[in-house]
Enzyme design. Structure first.
Site, short mmCIF file in Angstrom:
data_model
loop_
_atom_site.label_atom_id
_atom_site.label_comp_id
_atom_site.label_asym_id
_atom_site.label_seq_id
_atom_site.Cartn_x
_atom_site.Cartn_y
_atom_site.Cartn_z
N HIS A 1 0.83 -1.20 0.00
CA HIS A 1 0.00 0.00 0.00
C HIS A 1 0.87 1.25 0.00
O HIS A 1 0.68 2.15 -0.81
CB HIS A 1 -0.93 -0.03 1.22
CG HIS A 1 -1.64 1.27 1.45
ND1 HIS A 1 -2.95 1.47 1.09
CD2 HIS A 1 -1.22 2.43 2.02
CE1 HIS A 1 -3.30 2.71 1.41
NE2 HIS A 1 -2.27 3.31 1.98
N GLU A 2 1.85 1.30 0.90
CA GLU A 2 2.71 2.49 1.00
C GLU A 2 3.47 2.73 -0.30
O GLU A 2 3.56 3.85 -0.78
CB GLU A 2 3.70 2.35 2.15
CG GLU A 2 3.07 2.41 3.54
CD GLU A 2 2.23 3.65 3.78
OE1 GLU A 2 2.60 4.73 3.25
OE2 GLU A 2 1.20 3.56 4.45
N GLU B 1 -5.86 6.84 -1.23
CA GLU B 1 -5.86 5.70 -0.31
C GLU B 1 -6.46 4.46 -0.98
O GLU B 1 -5.90 3.37 -0.90
CB GLU B 1 -6.61 6.02 0.98
CG GLU B 1 -5.92 7.01 1.89
CD GLU B 1 -4.46 6.66 2.15
OE1 GLU B 1 -4.19 5.49 2.48
OE2 GLU B 1 -3.59 7.54 1.99
N HIS C 1 1.56 4.33 -3.07
CA HIS C 1 1.54 5.80 -3.06
C HIS C 1 2.70 6.36 -3.88
O HIS C 1 2.57 7.35 -4.59
CB HIS C 1 1.65 6.34 -1.63
CG HIS C 1 0.38 6.25 -0.86
ND1 HIS C 1 -0.82 6.73 -1.32
CD2 HIS C 1 0.11 5.76 0.38
CE1 HIS C 1 -1.77 6.53 -0.42
NE2 HIS C 1 -1.23 5.92 0.62
ZN LIG Z 1 -2.07 5.34 2.43
#
Ligand SMILES: [Zn+2]
Length: 423
Positions: A283-284, A363, A287
């Site tokens: 997830h990170e 997100e 980004h």
């Molecule tokens: Zn995030």
């Protein structure tokens, strides 16, 4: 009737029109947010069962406690919000700002400063304005702390949060992640998505922080990943405590209605398994891969540029000062206040809404990125584990959530992941 009102407004001199527009806008925003809060209050009132997705991590007792707390808090915000909107309006209507400004001037002259010292008068004005808002706000915050939070037993949380967010991180210790499967897997993942990883660190003793789990930093081809040890099952200091706790466990069984589940929760390890850690990292890094970091920097730079440009254009406009009762002087501090607080407020509302929408999109996109790496299932279970201790009230009205939450609530993320788990 509205047409007549608009005609009447339009016939006013420019400075009166500006003033009326500022007041009208302020009340529009106020009514809109009150409407949203009322929708959210209905959710607190009617949602009496733990959502099934959260069944394993939230018992109905905690849920009910949090629900009643939020309900009281929401009613309190209604009254304090109404008060502050009314107070602001009265101050504007009765010329509170020029009054306080002149008062500061008189005070400074008595103290021996001449009118040429605008800076002294400005400081005095700021001091008095802060004092005024502290005094009028004090009863509300006292009521909030000593009545509402006391009643629900939540009152020590402010200090704990301040400690965890601002003080504890000063003492964080960064150590390189030891060689092993986790490190290898992280390196493989970074390589697969061309992330220029140079080092992986673990923050030791981050027991207190439950906000952040992992992040990366560094410029261009020199990036480091930082993992909080609370994220890592094999590492978490919490599991060391846990071993001590298990020895006294038998005493606690028997008090609860359901000793079996209680024991099960207690013996469960804190932190995430390697696959789950990788999913969180996925997830990170999503980004990064999707350019979210760069986009955010560009937007904030453009915004500052635009604000200063507009400010430079507007600061010389006398009618803006006149609108707020400053007919023959144009103090810089007052100009800053009028322009940034009142004139820009429609722009600020629109911008902050757009940023909220964008941030939520980011997100969800980062979650989708982790899913594309085949980690939907692990991210799902990691999110549940990581939010176990700081869940709050987990259900929100969609419109309220869209307006206020720049990070989608856990339940919305879980639902999005579940949808994607199925396809
Ligand atoms: Zn995030």
């Amino acid at each position: 009737m509205w047409a007549q009102l608009l005609d009447a407004l339009w016939a006013l001199p420019l400075e009166k029109r500006i003033f009326a527009a500022v007041l009208l806008f302020s009340w529009t925003v106020y009514l809109w947010e009150t409407f949203l809060a009322q929708r959210q209050r209905r959710v607190y009132r009617t949602t009496t069962h733990v959502p099934k997705e959260l069944g394993q991590i939230m018992d109905s007792e905690t849920f009910e406690k949090s629900r009643l707390y939020q309900l009281d808090k929401s009613t309190f915000s209604f009254w304090s919000g109404l008060y502050s909107e009314a107070e602001g309006t009265i101050i504007l209507l009765f010329g509170g700002i020029p009054y306080l400004w002149n008062f500061s001037g008189v005070f400074c002259r008595r103290a021996g400063f001449g009118p040429e010292y605008e800076i002294t008068q400005s400081l005095m004005f700021l001091f008095l304005a802060t004092l005024f808002s502290a005094l009028t706000g004090l009863p509300w915050s006292l009521y909030n702390t000593f009545v509402i939070e006391e009643k629900h037993g939540f009152n020590q949380q402010v200090l704990v949060t301040i400690y965890a967010d601002y003080i504890a991180p000063l003492f964080d210790k960064f150590i390189p992640l030891p060689e092993g499967t986790l490190k290898e897997e992280i390196e493989v993942m970074a390589k697969n998505i061309d992330f220029p990883l140079t080092k992986v660190y673990v923050v030791e003793g981050s027991k207190r922080s439950s906000h952040s789990n992992a992040y990366f930093y560094g410029f261009f081809k020199n990036k480091r990943i930082v993992l909080f040890d609370t994220l890592l099952e094999d590492y978490s200091i919490l599991n060391k405590d846990h071993q001590e706790e298990t020895s006294i466990e038998p005493q606690n069984i028997g008090e609860g209605e359901n000793p079996e589940t209680k024991a099960k929760v207690r013996t469960k390890k804190q932190g995430c398994k390697n696959e789950e850690v990788l999913a969180v990292l996925g997830h990170e890094l999503g980004h990064w891969k999707l350019g979210h970091t760069v986009k955010n920097i560009v937007i904030s730079q453009m915004n500052s540029f635009l604000c200063f440009f507009l400010f430079a254009m507007l600061i010389s406009r006398k009618e803006l000062f006149a609108a707020f009762g400053f007919y023959d002087s144009q103090p810089t501090l007052i100009g800053l206040m009028i322009i940034f607080q009142f004139i820009f407020s429609p722009y600020n509302e629109v911008l902050s809404f757009c940023l909220t929408v964008l941030s939520r999109r980011f997100e969800f996109q980062a979650d989708a990125f982790a899913k594309k790496l085949g980690k939907a299932k692990d991210l799902y279970s990691a999110l549940i584990k990581l939010n176990k201790d700081n869940l709050g009230f987990p259900v929100s009205d969609w419109l309220f959530s869209m307006w206020h939450y720049s990070h989608p609530p856990l339940l919305e993320r879980l639902q999005a992941l579940q949808d994607s788990k199925q396809d």
